[in-house]
Design a protein around this motif. Structure first.
Motif: not given
Length: 323
Positions: A243-244, A280-283, A228-230
């Motif tokens: 992470c979002p 930060s995330t990428e597409n 879930g990003g945590n």
């Protein structure tokens, strides 16, 4: 017989699908798999092949991550699942989910050494079957074994130490810390507990209920990564970063870099990359047709130029630089 059933019975093969995703190679290893792990010392992937894999079932496949070729099989016992390599790189431990045993493989000889029987359940005396295994980062002999009876045992040279962790919920993952004196376990109910590990076994258990992690969990530098990003500090049971990305099917941090790969299983699946320093995330990167009968199992970073995504009927070997 379905096409999937036929595939799982045939000899494993590798297809070069280069050009479908980008300019570099994209390989698909067509085989029934349960789990995979990367051996950085030898630049090899080991993947457990269930009995449904046909004549090479109940084995560990040895895979070249560059070419996708299967170099051989090590037969280990009934229904191998979870894998872990010792910190010295000399031993591979394999959970045998239908044999109440775990196998020990010599990676220098690429051969089975022996298999060890799990101690019966301490409360009722029932046979226990391994769910997850983690090898010590400090030596070749010690492992933590989580079982289907919700226990975690500490084994040294195949012998279980006296003190065992017992829980009510099914254990999904178990880990040593980087110094091999602490252990962490995580259940399907999102309960987390940490404990000391020494010659007497697992002691001084600390439990935290309903922590902010989901599904199978990975570990890097004593931080737990959830799908879930945590990112959770297991000693304080607190989220240190996130992470979002939302809830995905699986998450795998790059051991040698800052990227975290989040996989979303579907007919056309996607990979989202997060930088754990900047968050930060990428597409999302599309992986076409992975969900076509595969069923996601696990993901492994296999060196700088390979990400191995394992399903029940195939493994994809992708180049992360294409994402």
């Amino acid at each position: 017989t379905t096409a999937l059933g036929q595939n799982m019975r045939n000899t494993c093969t590798t297809a070069d699908l280069g050009g479908q995703l980008g300019p570099d190679v994209f390989l698909q290893v067509e085989c029934a798999f349960n789990d995979s792990v990367y051996d950085s010392d030898r630049d090899l992937i080991y993947a457990t092949v269930p009995s449904a894999g046909g004549p090479n079932g109940n084995s560990v496949a040895i895979i070249d991550p560059t070419t996708g070729s299967i170099q051989g099989y090590i037969h280990v016992g009934s229904e191998p699942t979870d894998l872990s390599i010792s910190g010295t790189g000399n031993r591979l431990y394999v959970a045998l989910s239908e044999a109440n045993r775990f196998a020990e493989v010599d990676l220098q000889a690429q051969a089975l050494v022996t298999s060890h029987t799990l101690v019966p359940d301490p409360t009722f005396g029932w046979p226990q079957f391994p769910v997850a295994v983690d090898a010590s980062p400090a030596n070749d002999t010690d492992v933590l074994i989580a079982t289907d009876q919700s226990t975690v045992g500490y084994y040294s040279s195949g012998v279980q130490a006296t003190n065992v962790v017992e829980r009510a919920s099914r254990v999904l993952d178990v880990f040593f810390n980087s110094t091999a004196d602490r252990g962490y376990a995580f259940t399907e109910n999102r309960d987390h507990w940490s404990f000391d590990v020494d010659s007497t076994g697992a002691t001084n258990e600390i439990e935290t209920r309903n922590v902010s992690l989901f599904g199978d969990v990975s570990i890097k530098n004593d931080i737990l990564y959830g799908r879930g990003g945590n990112m959770l500090d297991p000693e304080t049971a607190t989220v240190v970063k996130s992470c979002p990305v939302g809830i995905h099917t699986g998450a795998e941090p790059d051991p040698g870099g800052a990227h975290i790969y989040y996989f979303q299983f579907a007919f056309d699946s996607t990979i989202t990359v997060c930088d754990e320093n900047t968050l930060s995330t990428e597409n999302p990167f599309t992986v076409p047709r992975f969900g076509d009968g595969a069923l996601y199992k696990t993901m492994t970073v296999a060196g700088a130029r390979r990400l191995a995504i394992t399903g029940n009927s195939k493994m994809l070997l992708l180049d992360p630089s294409e994402f």
